[in-house]
Design an enzyme around this catalytic site. Structure first.
Site, PDB file in Angstrom:
ATOM      1  N   PHE A 111       0.834  -1.197   0.000  1.00 23.97           N
ATOM      2  CA  PHE A 111       0.000   0.000   0.000  1.00 23.97           C
ATOM      3  C   PHE A 111       0.870   1.249   0.000  1.00 23.97           C
ATOM      4  O   PHE A 111       2.046   1.208   0.386  1.00 23.97           O
ATOM      5  CB  PHE A 111      -0.960   0.010   1.198  1.00 23.97           C
ATOM      6  CG  PHE A 111      -0.282   0.098   2.540  1.00 23.97           C
ATOM      7  CD1 PHE A 111      -0.061   1.321   3.154  1.00 23.97           C
ATOM      8  CD2 PHE A 111       0.127  -1.055   3.207  1.00 23.97           C
ATOM      9  CE1 PHE A 111       0.561   1.407   4.392  1.00 23.97           C
ATOM     10  CE2 PHE A 111       0.744  -0.988   4.448  1.00 23.97           C
ATOM     11  CZ  PHE A 111       0.967   0.251   5.045  1.00 23.97           C
ATOM     12  N   CYS A 112       0.276   2.366  -0.425  1.00 25.31           N
ATOM     13  CA  CYS A 112       0.933   3.674  -0.413  1.00 25.31           C
ATOM     14  C   CYS A 112      -0.160   4.730  -0.297  1.00 25.31           C
ATOM     15  O   CYS A 112      -1.329   4.410  -0.105  1.00 25.31           O
ATOM     16  CB  CYS A 112       1.799   3.882  -1.655  1.00 25.31           C
ATOM     17  SG  CYS A 112       0.863   3.828  -3.211  1.00 25.31           S
ATOM     18  N   THR A 113       0.196   5.991  -0.447  1.00 24.33           N
ATOM     19  CA  THR A 113      -0.766   7.068  -0.186  1.00 24.33           C
ATOM     20  C   THR A 113      -1.938   7.061  -1.156  1.00 24.33           C
ATOM     21  O   THR A 113      -3.097   7.024  -0.747  1.00 24.33           O
ATOM     22  CB  THR A 113      -0.066   8.443  -0.235  1.00 24.33           C
ATOM     23  OG1 THR A 113       1.063   8.418   0.638  1.00 24.33           O
ATOM     24  CG2 THR A 113      -1.023   9.548   0.187  1.00 24.33           C
TER      25      THR A 113
ATOM     26  N   GLY B  32      -1.754   5.196  -4.388  1.00 24.16           N
ATOM     27  CA  GLY B  32      -1.752   4.048  -5.284  1.00 24.16           C
ATOM     28  C   GLY B  32      -0.633   4.028  -6.295  1.00 24.16           C
ATOM     29  O   GLY B  32      -0.282   2.971  -6.827  1.00 24.16           O
TER      30      GLY B  32
ATOM     31  N   ILE C 270      -4.156   4.593   0.446  1.00 25.56           N
ATOM     32  CA  ILE C 270      -4.672   4.895   1.783  1.00 25.56           C
ATOM     33  C   ILE C 270      -5.811   5.899   1.714  1.00 25.56           C
ATOM     34  O   ILE C 270      -6.804   5.790   2.445  1.00 25.56           O
ATOM     35  CB  ILE C 270      -3.537   5.454   2.673  1.00 25.56           C
ATOM     36  CG1 ILE C 270      -2.405   4.438   2.791  1.00 25.56           C
ATOM     37  CG2 ILE C 270      -4.068   5.834   4.050  1.00 25.56           C
ATOM     38  CD1 ILE C 270      -1.111   5.028   3.327  1.00 25.56           C
TER      39      ILE C 270
END
Length: 312
Positions: free
Chosen positions: A181-183, A185, A210
Site C-alpha cells: 500500500f501507499c498514499t 496508489g 490509503i
C-alpha cells in the site's frame, strides 16, 4: 473559503514529442481555473495533486481524461479550508514517480488490485505479508497495524530493499500473498510491477491507496493507526480526510506531531527534534529571518513561498 484537493495519476504511454505543448496547455488551463499544485508529465503517464475551486479542478481532470489511455483517470478528492499549495507547477519528468528502473512498465503489468472493502480480510490473514511502500517520514505519521516498513528515504531505494530484505523474508516465511500500500496508489503500481518483473508471485496492492481506504472504510474496526501524510500544506489528514494534527518543520521539511512541537528543540521555522543537529548556527539564523519574513507576509494577508513544501 473551502477548496477542493484532487490527487490523481495514470500510467499510459504518451508521445514524448507532444509533452512540451501539453505542458504549456495545462499551465494555461490550470492558471485560468485558479488552481495551484503540481502536475508531472512523462512518457509513462501523468501524476499530480492540485487544489482550487471545484469547477476548475473538474476542468483539469476532464482535459487529462482526453489523453490516450486516461479516459478512466480517477482522482481522490477531499476538502481543505484554504489553498493547499503555494504555487502552480507543471513539469516534464523522466518518470511520474521516480524508481530509477526504466524497464518497469506499470501500464503493461501490475499486481492484483484489492478494493478498500476487501483490504482488512486480506491483511488480517496470517499468510499475508503486508508492506508499506512509503518513506520513513510518511510511515511515522501513520500506517496499517502489522505492516513491514522498508525504512527508505526515497522511492529510489525500494528496489535495493527488495533484494536485501524482502526477498529473504519471502523465502523464509513463504507467504500466501504480498499486500502493498501507499498514499494514493501510484507507488504501489510501480512497486508491484517491479516485484512481478523480479519473479515474485501473488502480489496485491490497495486500490486507490490509503486515501481511498480512509474515504470508504469506517474508522471503527479499521487497522489503520494514526494519520496519513499528504504532499500539500495540510501535511496530514485523519480518518475522515480532515486536516490532521501534524505541521511542517520549515527548516527541514519533515512532519511534526504535537509532541514534536512541544520539544525544547522546536523553534517555529528554525529547528525541530529531527534537524536540530543537522544545521549550523548560520543556517538557523537564515531560517529565523525567513520565518520573520513569513510572519510579516501573513500579517499583510499575502502568501510567502520561501518555506519548503511537504516532502522537500
Amino acid at each position: 473559503m473551502t477548496v477542493q484537493v484532487a490527487a490523481f495519476y495514470g500510467f499510459t504511454a504518451l508521445d514524448g514529442a507532444v509533452l512540451p505543448a501539453l505542458q504549456e496547455e495545462l499551465k494555461r488551463l490550470a492558471a485560468a481555473a485558479g488552481l495551484r499544485g503540481t502536475v508531472l508529465l512523462a512518457q509513462e503517464g501523468v501524476n499530480g495533486t492540485v487544489s482550487g475551486p471545484a469547477p476548475g479542478v473538474q476542468r483539469l481532470l476532464d482535459r487529462l481524461r482526453q489523453l490516450p489511455g486516461l479516459g478512466q483517470l480517477e482522482a481522490k478528492v477531499s476538502q481543505a479550508p484554504e489553498q493547499a499549495f503555494h504555487r502552480l507547477k507543471v513539469r516534464l519528468k523522466r518518470e511520474i514517480v521516480t524508481m530509477g528502473c526504466p524497464t518497469v512498465k506499470p501500464a503493461e503489468q501490475v499486481g492484483t488490485y484489492v478494493p478498500p472493502q476487501q483490504w482488512e480480510a486480506l491483511t488480517r490473514d496470517p499468510g499475508t505479508l503486508v508492506v508499506d511502500t512509503r518513506n520513513t517520514y510518511e510511515v511515522g505519521v501513520g500506517t496499517f497495524e502489522g505492516a513491514i516498513h522498508p525504512g527508505t528515504g526515497s522511492f529510489r531505494e525500494f528496489p535495493a530493499w527488495v533484494e536485501s530484505t524482502l526477498r529473504p523474508l519471502v523465502e523464509q516465511r513463504k507467504p500466501k500473498a504480498i499486500a502493498m500500500f501507499c498514499t494514493g496508489g501510484i507507488r504501489c503500481e510501480k512497486s508491484t510491477a517491479y516485484l512481478l518483473q523480479q519473479g515474485f508471485e501473488q502480489v496485491h496492492h490497495l486500490q486507490g491507496g490509503i486515501l481511498r481506504y480512509l474515504e470508504e472504510v469506517p474508522e471503527q474496526g479499521s487497522s489503520w493507526r494514526g494519520e496519513c501524510y499528504v504532499f500539500d500544506q495540510r501535511v496530514s489528514v485523519n480518518h475522515r480526510l480532515e486536516p490532521g494534527s501534524y505541521r511542517l518543520c520549515h527548516a527541514c521539511g519533515l512532519p511534526l506531531s504535537p509532541a514534536d512541537r512541544d520539544h525544547p528543540a522546536y523553534r517555529e521555522g528554525v529547528s525541530c527534534p529531527h534537524c536540530i543537529a543537522r544545521f549550523s548556527d548560520a543556517d538557523r539564523a537564515r531560517f529565523a529571518e525567513r520565518q520573520r519574513q513569513l510572519q510579516l507576509a501573513q500579517g499583510r494577508g499575502k502568501a510567502h513561498i520561501g518555506a519548503p513544501m511537504p516532502g522537500a
